[in-house]
Every structure is written in C-alpha cells, then in structure tokens.
Design an enzyme around this catalytic site. Structure first.
Site, PDB file in Angstrom:
ATOM      1  N   ASP A 103       0.886  -1.067  -0.057  1.00  0.00           N
ATOM      2  CA  ASP A 103       0.101  -0.022  -0.128  1.00  0.00           C
ATOM      3  C   ASP A 103       0.798   1.332   0.005  1.00  0.00           C
ATOM      4  O   ASP A 103       1.179   1.869   1.189  1.00  0.00           O
ATOM      5  CB  ASP A 103      -0.823  -0.041   1.256  1.00  0.00           C
ATOM      6  CG  ASP A 103      -1.864   1.140   1.010  1.00  0.00           C
ATOM      7  OD1 ASP A 103      -2.070   1.712   0.094  1.00  0.00           O
ATOM      8  OD2 ASP A 103      -2.964   0.687   1.996  1.00  0.00           O
ATOM      9  N   ILE A 104       1.349   1.468  -1.390  1.00  0.00           N
ATOM     10  CA  ILE A 104       2.139   2.657  -1.317  1.00  0.00           C
ATOM     11  C   ILE A 104       1.588   3.901  -1.829  1.00  0.00           C
ATOM     12  O   ILE A 104       2.439   5.051  -1.738  1.00  0.00           O
ATOM     13  CB  ILE A 104       3.336   2.142  -2.183  1.00  0.00           C
ATOM     14  CG1 ILE A 104       3.014   2.127  -3.773  1.00  0.00           C
ATOM     15  CG2 ILE A 104       4.314   0.866  -1.667  1.00  0.00           C
ATOM     16  CD1 ILE A 104       4.198   1.799  -4.487  1.00  0.00           C
ATOM     17  N   LYS A 105       0.530   3.839  -2.539  1.00  0.00           N
ATOM     18  CA  LYS A 105      -0.271   5.207  -3.292  1.00  0.00           C
ATOM     19  C   LYS A 105       0.749   6.011  -3.850  1.00  0.00           C
ATOM     20  O   LYS A 105       0.551   7.254  -3.736  1.00  0.00           O
ATOM     21  CB  LYS A 105      -1.032   5.581  -1.914  1.00  0.00           C
ATOM     22  CG  LYS A 105      -2.173   4.983  -1.561  1.00  0.00           C
ATOM     23  CD  LYS A 105      -2.956   5.535  -0.487  1.00  0.00           C
ATOM     24  CE  LYS A 105      -4.148   4.869  -0.183  1.00  0.00           C
ATOM     25  NZ  LYS A 105      -3.933   3.677   0.792  1.00  0.00           N
ATOM     26  N   ARG A 106       1.574   5.481  -4.801  1.00  0.00           N
ATOM     27  CA  ARG A 106       2.547   6.574  -5.606  1.00  0.00           C
ATOM     28  C   ARG A 106       1.678   7.157  -6.515  1.00  0.00           C
ATOM     29  O   ARG A 106       0.735   6.514  -6.902  1.00  0.00           O
ATOM     30  CB  ARG A 106       3.755   5.824  -5.753  1.00  0.00           C
ATOM     31  CG  ARG A 106       4.451   5.233  -4.864  1.00  0.00           C
ATOM     32  CD  ARG A 106       5.167   6.294  -4.000  1.00  0.00           C
ATOM     33  NE  ARG A 106       6.087   5.875  -3.260  1.00  0.00           N
ATOM     34  CZ  ARG A 106       6.172   5.521  -1.765  1.00  0.00           C
ATOM     35  NH1 ARG A 106       4.837   5.545  -1.045  1.00  0.00           N
ATOM     36  NH2 ARG A 106       7.262   5.065  -1.233  1.00  0.00           N
ATOM     37  N   THR A 139      -0.543  -0.089  -4.649  1.00  0.00           N
ATOM     38  CA  THR A 139      -1.500   0.769  -4.751  1.00  0.00           C
ATOM     39  C   THR A 139      -0.973   2.095  -5.452  1.00  0.00           C
ATOM     40  O   THR A 139       0.107   2.541  -5.313  1.00  0.00           O
ATOM     41  CB  THR A 139      -2.495   1.294  -3.605  1.00  0.00           C
ATOM     42  OG1 THR A 139      -1.381   1.631  -2.589  1.00  0.00           O
ATOM     43  CG2 THR A 139      -3.141  -0.022  -2.666  1.00  0.00           C
TER      44      THR A 139
END
Length: 304
Positions: A103-106, A139
């Site tokens: 879950d890194i939401k880059r 993500t």
C-alpha cells in the site's frame, strides 16, 4: 497476479486481506518494553517490534487469508529501520505463501513514476535486475493521469504483477474531489472508465484484470454502481470494520461466483486484542479470532 489472488481466495474461502499497519500505540506493552530495553527508545527498536508484531499476526492467520497489505507510511516514518521492517515483513509473508499488496499510493510524473515502479518492476543496475520489495501488487494514485500509471504497466504485463488504483476511497473527505460532477457524472466515474480501459488487455482466466480499483466499503450505492460499470475490474475494498462498513454494505461488490473483491481490515484485526480485555500476550490469537469472525461475516452475504 489477479488469478493467483483469486485462487488463494477460493482455497481459503475468504476474501479478506489483513492490513499490516502497525503504530506504536498498537504494540502490546510487553513487546514494546522488551525492544526498548534492548535497543533503547530508537527507530531500530520500533522497527524490531513492528517486525515481531507482524510475524506473530502472520503466523496466526496465514492459513486463513489469501493476502496481507502493509501500509508503507507506517514504516517510513521510522526511516531506514522502519523500511527494513517493511521488507522483512513482506519476505516473511511470502514464505507463508501469502500475496502481498504494497500500500504505497504513489502517483507522479513519468520519470518519477518510473523510479517508483521498481516496487513491482525490479531495480535494473546495468542489466542486473533486483526484486528488492517483493510485492505482488501496489496501490497507486491516478491524479496525474496515465503518466503516473504507465511505468508500472510493464510489470503487470510481463511479470504477473498487479495494481489497485484509487477510484472511490472510503474516507469522507474524498468526496471533495471524487464526487464533483462534470458533464453530468462524478469524477470517480471518469476515473473508473480510465482504470477499466487501462486494464482491458490484462484480463485473466477468471475474467478480471491485473489492473484493479480501490473502492471503499463506506459508499454502498456508489460501490454497486461501480461494480456494474467495471465488470472486469477487481476491487480492493477498505473501510470494513473500524470505519463502520459491514458485510451487507459490500455484498453488491461481488459477482455471482462470490468473486470480484478483496476486503481489507487493519485495526479491526491487528489491534483486536485491545477490545478483548487484558490480552496483550494473546494479541496474535485475538487477531486470528477477528479474521475468523470477518470471514464468517463475509460468507453470510457471498457464496464462494
């Protein structure tokens, strides 16, 4: 990736992903004290206790769940020692045959996104490839458009990796942008159409793409509309449990086979012991009980 995830969901009879999002406040006192005694009140001590905490959670739940989802920010705040814990946690989860959603939401311009894509694409050093992160999927935030997504696509096509792209998130303030109406429809519908189109060429044998969407459990009607709009897009669903959503709220996110979504719970599982009295030393056992309760709750509304 999505076929591997679906197969694990079918084997475990459970569309639950455990969010490994530890905070210092979640760590049982006995474990916190042990690490502080050995390494002092330092980032190294926190990294060590996070890994020990995660390892116990995994040991008590790996036979029940298909995947885990560590949130990288919880580790990054402690610098290198935190990131060591993040990577060790992923490696341990993989040893237990769990899929890992980072879950890194880059989300950034192409050149920066290309660097971020090492999370699933590997790191190339003059022809030598290193898979440093070992995530199966990550993500992403699509606010900057295809520039932010394209560098990750190669890994989805050639390395059986996956993406979950933010479409309709579970937090209330997401409405400020996602629900804006443009030419008669909300922004999240435009995002959904982009995600659907990006994933068209990556459909697996179960009819779902390696390019998935994050769709919050806290917006039942919108989630059901998005399921109709994106019939071949697998959903990663936050918002169950601690944020108030129930299995009934997300029954429409699944198809007639009981497939189509994996549901995240973080605090509700890894901090379950805090709701069950003085059970510090049984924290992992409490997490297992919470996984079973969630699994059974979901199975009441879907058929796998």
């Amino acid at each position: 990736m999505i076929d591997r995830l679906i197969e694990q969901i079918k084997v475990k009879q459970n569309p639950t992903v455990v969010g490994l999002d530890p905070t210092l406040e979640m760590i049982p006192d006995f474990l916190k004290e042990k690490c502080f005694k050995k390494w002092g009140k330092t980032p190294k001590a926190v990294g060590k206790m996070f890994y020990k905490f995660n390892k116990e959670i995994i040991d008590y739940s790996y036979d029940l769940i298909p995947a885990v989802k560590p949130q990288i920010a919880m580790y990054e705040r402690y610098g290198i020692e935190g990131l060591k814990s993040y990577i060790k946690t992923i490696k341990y989860a993989k040893k237990k045959n769990l899929l890992v959603i980072g879950d890194i939401k880059r989300g950034d311009i192409f050149s920066t996104a290309e660097a971020y894509s090492a999370h699933i694409n590997g790191t190339n050093i003059e022809g030598e490839i290193f898979d440093l992160w070992k995530e199966d999927a990550v993500t992403l935030n699509p606010y900057m458009g295809y520039d932010a997504i394209e560098p990750f696509m190669d890994a989805c096509k050639n390395k059986d990796k996956g993406l979950f792209i933010l479409v309709k998130t579970s937090n209330k303030s997401g409405e400020e942008l996602q629900d804006l109406i443009v030419n008669g429809k909300p922004i999240y519908d435009y995002t959904a159409d982009l995600v659907k189109n990006w994933g068209r060429s990556l459909i697996g044998k179960y009819g779902y793409s390696n390019i998935g969407a994050v769709v919050g459990a806290t917006y039942k009607e919108q989630g059901e509309e998005l399921r109709e709009r994106m019939p071949q897009t697998f959903f990663l669903v936050p918002g169950y449990g601690a944020q108030g959503a129930t299995a009934n709220d997300i029954s429409g996110y699944f198809d007639e086979r009981g497939l189509g979504a994996i549901v995240n719970s973080s605090r509700g599982i890894i901090a379950a012991y805090k709701k069950q009295g003085d059970r510090d030393k049984d924290f992992a056992k409490a997490s297992r009980e919470a996984v079973i309760m969630m699994r059974d709750d979901l199975k009441n509304v879907i058929k796998l």
